[in-house]
Every structure is written in C-alpha cells, then in structure tokens.
Write a protein that holds these residues in place. Structure first.
Motif, short mmCIF file in Angstrom:
data_model
loop_
_atom_site.label_atom_id
_atom_site.label_comp_id
_atom_site.label_asym_id
_atom_site.label_seq_id
_atom_site.Cartn_x
_atom_site.Cartn_y
_atom_site.Cartn_z
N GLU A 180 0.83 -1.21 0.00
CA GLU A 180 0.00 0.00 0.00
C GLU A 180 0.87 1.26 0.00
OE1 GLU A 180 -4.16 -1.09 2.39
OE2 GLU A 180 -2.50 -0.17 3.45
N LYS A 181 1.98 1.17 0.70
CA LYS A 181 2.86 2.35 0.79
C LYS A 181 3.75 2.50 -0.43
CE LYS A 181 3.43 2.09 5.77
NZ LYS A 181 4.27 1.08 6.39
N THR A 182 4.19 1.37 -1.01
CA THR A 182 5.16 1.46 -2.11
C THR A 182 4.50 1.61 -3.48
OG1 THR A 182 5.25 -0.95 -2.19
CG2 THR A 182 6.98 0.17 -0.94
N ALA A 183 3.25 1.16 -3.63
CA ALA A 183 2.60 1.17 -4.94
C ALA A 183 2.61 2.56 -5.55
CB ALA A 183 1.15 0.67 -4.82
N PRO A 184 2.86 2.72 -6.85
CA PRO A 184 3.11 1.63 -7.82
C PRO A 184 4.60 1.36 -8.06
CG PRO A 184 2.74 3.69 -8.97
CD PRO A 184 2.79 4.02 -7.49
N LYS A 185 5.44 1.73 -7.11
CA LYS A 185 6.88 1.57 -7.34
C LYS A 185 7.29 0.10 -7.41
CE LYS A 185 8.21 4.58 -4.22
NZ LYS A 185 8.99 5.05 -3.09
N LEU A 186 8.31 -0.18 -8.21
CA LEU A 186 8.84 -1.54 -8.35
C LEU A 186 10.35 -1.50 -8.25
CD1 LEU A 186 6.63 -2.75 -11.36
CD2 LEU A 186 6.48 -3.57 -9.00
N VAL A 289 1.92 -14.54 -5.46
CA VAL A 289 0.96 -13.63 -4.82
C VAL A 289 -0.35 -13.59 -5.63
CG1 VAL A 289 0.53 -11.27 -4.02
CG2 VAL A 289 2.82 -12.28 -3.82
N HIS A 290 -1.46 -13.80 -4.93
CA HIS A 290 -2.78 -13.84 -5.57
C HIS A 290 -3.10 -12.47 -6.19
CE1 HIS A 290 -7.04 -14.49 -6.20
NE2 HIS A 290 -6.89 -15.75 -5.84
N PRO A 291 -3.65 -12.47 -7.42
CA PRO A 291 -3.97 -11.19 -8.07
C PRO A 291 -4.83 -10.28 -7.18
CG PRO A 291 -4.35 -13.02 -9.57
CD PRO A 291 -3.92 -13.62 -8.27
N VAL A 296 -5.78 -5.18 -4.14
CA VAL A 296 -6.18 -4.40 -2.96
C VAL A 296 -5.02 -3.57 -2.42
CG1 VAL A 296 -8.01 -5.98 -2.20
CG2 VAL A 296 -5.71 -6.21 -1.21
N SER A 297 -3.79 -3.97 -2.79
CA SER A 297 -2.61 -3.26 -2.29
C SER A 297 -2.17 -2.14 -3.23
CB SER A 297 -1.45 -4.23 -2.11
OG SER A 297 -1.83 -5.31 -1.29
N GLY A 298 -2.87 -2.01 -4.38
CA GLY A 298 -2.57 -0.90 -5.27
C GLY A 298 -1.69 -1.26 -6.46
N TYR A 299 -1.48 -2.54 -6.73
CA TYR A 299 -0.70 -2.93 -7.90
C TYR A 299 -1.61 -3.54 -8.96
CZ TYR A 299 3.74 -1.97 -5.66
OH TYR A 299 4.79 -1.33 -5.08
N ASN A 300 -1.24 -3.31 -10.21
CA ASN A 300 -1.99 -3.83 -11.33
C ASN A 300 -1.57 -5.28 -11.60
OD1 ASN A 300 -3.12 -4.48 -13.78
ND2 ASN A 300 -2.57 -2.54 -14.79
N SER A 301 -2.49 -6.20 -11.36
CA SER A 301 -2.13 -7.63 -11.46
C SER A 301 -1.94 -8.08 -12.91
CB SER A 301 -3.20 -8.49 -10.79
OG SER A 301 -4.44 -8.32 -11.45
N GLU A 302 -2.28 -7.20 -13.86
CA GLU A 302 -2.01 -7.52 -15.28
C GLU A 302 -0.56 -7.21 -15.61
OE1 GLU A 302 -4.41 -8.52 -17.64
OE2 GLU A 302 -5.80 -8.75 -15.94
N GLU A 303 0.05 -6.33 -14.80
CA GLU A 303 1.41 -5.89 -15.13
C GLU A 303 2.48 -6.51 -14.26
OE1 GLU A 303 1.62 -1.64 -14.95
OE2 GLU A 303 0.21 -1.41 -16.63
N VAL A 304 2.14 -6.78 -13.01
CA VAL A 304 3.18 -7.27 -12.11
C VAL A 304 2.79 -8.61 -11.51
CG1 VAL A 304 3.82 -4.90 -11.50
CG2 VAL A 304 2.33 -6.19 -9.98
N THR A 305 3.81 -9.34 -11.14
CA THR A 305 3.61 -10.61 -10.43
C THR A 305 4.57 -10.63 -9.24
OG1 THR A 305 5.20 -11.66 -11.88
CG2 THR A 305 2.86 -11.97 -12.41
#
Ligand code: DAH
Length: 340
Positions: A180-186, A289-291, A296-305
């Motif tokens: 939640e804090k880091t999204a959308p950083k990778l 990690v489940h999509p 819910v944590s703010g990451y796009n499950s289509e883009e990241v795993t």
C-alpha cells in the motif's frame, strides 16, 4: 646543656616508639619541637653560653631536632601502613581471592536464527519491513483474500480483541501494509520478521511464536524465481547437501501455492522418528501472490507478479539445533541458553 638536649632526644624517642596513633604523634611533635616546645625552650637559654660553647651546642641541638623529626616521620609512616592493613581486613578484602567475574550475555537461539535469515535475504537485496502485532481483521484476513466466513480462517485459531481487532496470526498482513505504501513503485523486495499469535499450546506449538515473511514483486517474476530463491536459502540454512521439494498446497493469498519440504536434517532422507519415516520435513509455505492481494494493495495484477513465503523461526531453530521441545525456547533456563 648538652646533657639536657640528649635527654630530650631520649625522652622523645621513647614517647614516639610508644605512640599508638597519629594524633598522639602530633602532640609529641608540639611538645618537643613546637614554638613552646622543650627543645625550643632549651635553645632560648643559649644566650647564656660562652662564644666557644655556642656553636657546639647549636650543632647538638640541630642533631636532636633532626633525630626527633626522623623518628616522628618513620613512626607516622608505620602507623599509616598498619591502619591501611586493618582497614583492608575490616572490609574483608583478600586480594589473593579471584575476582567476581563480569558475566557476558549472549544471543537467544531464536535471535541467532532470525539474524541468519535476515543476513541471507539482505544479501539478495531484500530489505526489512515491520508491522503491528495488534492487527485489524482487514489486514490479517480480508485483504489476504480470506473473507469473514472463509473456512481457511479455521487454520489459524485467533485471539480476537474485538470483532475487528486481533493479535495477528501471521506476518502476511505486512505484505499488504507494505505494498500500500510502495505502490506503484517496483520492485518490492522485503522480509518481515516478527511475533505472531495463535491459540495453540503443546510441545511443538506456542501461543506466541516467530515468523519471517518474504515478498518479491516486480514485472515478470515467475515461480522459478521463487524456487531458486528458496532453494538457495534452505541450502544456506541447513547445509549444501539439503534437498528441497515443492508440494502443491493451498493458501488463500497465493495462487499457485506450495508447501516446501527439506530432506530430513536428522537422517538425511533415510526416514526416522523426526521426519515420521518420510525422509522429508515441512519447512515453509509459499506461492505466487494472488492477483486479488496485488489489486487491494494498489498494484496492477495484469502488469506485475510476485512470490511470497512464510516460515516459522521456532521450527527452523529446533531442526537446526536438534531441540525436541519448543517450550525450552521460552523458559529462560540458563543451562539451555548457555549452549548457544
Ligand atoms: N502466512 C502463512 C501461515 O502463517 C504462511 C505463508 C504461506 C506465508 C504462504 C506466505 C505464503 O507468504 O505465500 O501459515
């Protein structure tokens, strides 16, 4: 006159030798050498002497003064030494006895193992994250894809504080709190050491225990990354000959999920009492990690795993050191703790 002087010397000498304390010595000094002292009195009478006698008597007087002075100093030093000796005895100090050792504390075995786990993952570029032990239902369950009446909640017998707050049953809620804090950083690469709580109490379960959670999120993270990472980790922890086995399993917050086993640390896989004659020991839970958790944590499950895992520090510690009863880890018995 000369005789008088010699007598003073003798008298003073005897008094000094008998003196029992420093105060008495001081009195003697005043009595013989003081302004009104005996020696001084005699010297006053020197005016009556003839010019030939005067230097000779003067010399004797000087000798007597020096003699009394020396005896006073010597006796003073002696009495001081004696007093010191008495004081030491009085305080019961025997300098020949060995001293009181300064006891050094040591690390608790759980700390040793936790730090070992941390060191390994820090080396792979993970950082350490933390979260609260008093947790909300939302982070402990809901956000991890465990809705209110999900049957998987039964696996973690929970200490509830109120309907919405509880003692966290695992370190997994910190996955969501961190993302939640880091999204959308990778990327996100964290491990989470911490205490967790479940209503459980026997030789292999304690109501409070320790876990280390792991989480890695980025573009194109695959199950091979999970396998490679945990393979390396488990061989580092249990030795290079350790074999690993990934068994399909179920956790609501991962898909697919895997339980990871290592070849038995006691028998090397032959089968023994510790591994229930299977040759394998279950060591941690893991998965991709489940999509829903990503979303819910703010990451796009289509883009990241990403992958995640969680392990119990007590279990790893017991296996590493051959401890057969978990409770000794919490009893603070020095006979046990000193072995580490
Ligand atoms: N939280 C789980 C437990 O305490 C362990 C776990 C399993 C953590 C799989 C994970 C995971 O991150 O992916 O039983």
């Amino acid at each position: 006159m000369e005789e008088k002087l010699r007598n003073i010397d003798n008298e003073a000498g005897q008094a000094i030798a008998k003196a029992a304390g420093l105060e008495e010595l001081n009195e003697i000094r005043v009595k013989y050498l003081g302004k009104k002292g005996e020696l001084t009195q005699v010297l006053r009478g020197m005016g009556a002497l003839s010019a030939e006698e005067r230097p000779r008597i003067g010399q004797v007087a000087n000798e007597v003064r020096a003699s009394i002075d020396n005896q006073l100093s010597a006796r003073t030093a002696l009495l001081k030494e004696e007093a010191k000796g008495l004081r030491l005895k009085g305080e019961g100090i025997d300098v020949t006895l060995p001293g009181t050792p300064v006891l050094r504390g040591g690390k608790h075995p759980l700390t040793i193992v936790t730090e070992e786990i941390q060191t390994f993952f820090l080396g792979l570029g993970f950082s350490i994250a933390e979260g609260p032990e008093i947790e909300t239902d939302y982070y402990n369950f809901e956000a991890l894809n465990l809705p209110k009446d999900h049957p998987a909640r039964d696996m973690q017998d929970t200490f509830f504080i109120s309907e919405e707050t509880l003692l966290r049953t695992h370190t997994s809620p910190v996955q969501v709190r961190t993302m939640e804090k880091t999204a959308p950083k990778l990327p996100v690469k964290i491990i989470v050491p911490g205490k967790v709580y479940r209503r459980d109490d026997d030789a292999t379960h304690s109501p409070m225990f320790s876990q280390v959670e792991g989480l890695a999120i980025d573009r194109r993270i695959t199950f091979s990354d999970l396998k490679g990472t945990l393979d390396l980790f488990l061989r580092e922890m249990f030795g290079p000959k350790t074999k690993t086995r990934f068994r399909p399993s179920y956790f609501p917050f991962t898909e697919p999920s895997a339980e990871v086993d290592i070849s038995c640390v006691m028998c090397g896989g032959q089968g023994c009492r510790v591994c229930s004659h299977t040759g394998w020991l279950e060591i941690l839970g893991s998965g991709m990690v489940h999509p829903r958790v990503l979303e819910v944590s703010g990451y796009n499950s289509e883009e990241v795993t990403g992958f995640a895992f969680g392990m119990g520090v007590e279990r790893i510690t017991m296996l590493k050191y051959g401890i057969d009863d978990l409770r000794v880890l919490f009893e603070n018995d020095l006979r046990f703790l000193r072995q580490f």
